[in-house]
Enzyme design. Sequence first.
Site, mmCIF file in Angstrom:
data_model
loop_
_atom_site.group_PDB
_atom_site.id
_atom_site.type_symbol
_atom_site.label_atom_id
_atom_site.label_comp_id
_atom_site.label_asym_id
_atom_site.label_seq_id
_atom_site.Cartn_x
_atom_site.Cartn_y
_atom_site.Cartn_z
ATOM 1 N N GLY A 135 0.812 -1.209 0.000
ATOM 2 C CA GLY A 135 0.000 0.000 0.000
ATOM 3 C C GLY A 135 0.844 1.256 0.000
ATOM 4 O O GLY A 135 2.004 1.239 -0.432
ATOM 5 N N ASN A 136 0.272 2.340 0.497
ATOM 6 C CA ASN A 136 0.977 3.618 0.522
ATOM 7 C C ASN A 136 0.563 4.402 1.765
ATOM 8 O O ASN A 136 -0.250 3.937 2.559
ATOM 9 C CB ASN A 136 0.696 4.407 -0.762
ATOM 10 N N ARG A 137 1.105 5.600 1.906
ATOM 11 C CA ARG A 137 0.944 6.371 3.147
ATOM 12 C C ARG A 137 -0.187 7.391 3.087
ATOM 13 O O ARG A 137 -0.302 8.230 3.980
ATOM 14 C CB ARG A 137 2.258 7.075 3.480
ATOM 15 N N ALA B 140 -4.505 7.798 -3.684
ATOM 16 C CA ALA B 140 -3.208 7.256 -4.101
ATOM 17 C C ALA B 140 -3.426 5.790 -4.453
ATOM 18 O O ALA B 140 -3.656 4.954 -3.572
ATOM 19 C CB ALA B 140 -2.191 7.405 -2.980
#
Length: 396
Positions: free
Chosen positions: A204-206, A271
């Site tokens: 995933g991402n932040r 995102a």
Amino acid sequence: MLGVSGGIAAYKACELLRLFTESGHAVRAVPTAAALHFVGEATWAALSGRPAATETWADVHEVPHVRIGRRADLVVVAPATADLLARAAHGLADDLLTNTLLTASCPVVFAPAMHTEMWEHPATQANVATLRARGAVVIEPAVGRLTGADTGKGRLPEPAEIFEVCRRALARGTGGLAPDLAGRHVVVSAGGTREPLDPVRFLGNRSSGRQGYALARTAVARGARVTLLAANTALPDPAGADVVRVGTTVELQDAVLKAAADADAVVMAAAVADFRPVTYVTGKIKKKEDRDPEPIALTRNPDILAGISADRPRPGQVVVGFAAETDDVLANGRAKLARKGCDLLVVNEVGESKAFGSDGNEAVVLTAGGREVPVPYGPKEALADVVWDLVAESLG
């Protein structure tokens, strides 16, 4: 001015009043006679620090039915019952609150609360449409627990979220003018998609979703009907937005295609993970002390932004993308704008303490026509308003 009509959610208006006063606003509470059955006059006076206005015939020499509305910078009615919406839509003036609504020349926000059947009734929907056409912001009610054991759409949004809509309406100060996104349906994606590796791990991402939520809140305050596609966020639902929760990129793609079918604008602020594992392991991947982990094979995810830009389900639909870059920010942004085919691309630099998870943002908005609109560092709502300014300009 805080108008309160006679619904069980009137107790929540006490918290809304406190939010206004604690942020420095002077508030005059105008509860209806029915509202006083739920929360007494003394409570409104104590929380606002001034007498509650309850009677048209009190202090007649001060002409309260005219004076209160004229002096207000904002009128918000929370909760707004089906009866109150009907009386406001038809211009009735049979109590102090409806008199005040007829004299107000400032922004007006209604936060409805009622049972689902009442909200969905054609009469209520017609009254809401009338109020919106006249320039009022009517917040969509939330979905949740209603009076008794009933659950559905009709719940008053949380006071903190109503306050955010009111704060944006005050900042814009449109007065009697119709909000520029009134009658428009906009779709906003927010957060970050996650691609599961096994039952406990993901790629995933932040992204926190804060920028997408700011876009949703500001669109509501500007009169739009908002569908928010929330990917793995932990933020409270913005008042007035229909929230659809998604997890993976494929789930987000399906939600975008469904929601965009009748949308005037699609803003892809989420995102999106570019890749996902080829294989999902059904059991937890175990750490083996005597060897390195096996490589994880990845495959490309669908390109949602390019897909919706190339095959728009509605003529004239405006598509906005976001580009999070770490170097050569503008050069990479221009290349992405050309590659994706969207109308606007919001380009910002990301990294430690930049954009992800913070309350502020700075960016440059690139247009397909070659313009560059810089947005200096500030609250994410400020960037959101610039985006909606450009969307409204494109919609004409």
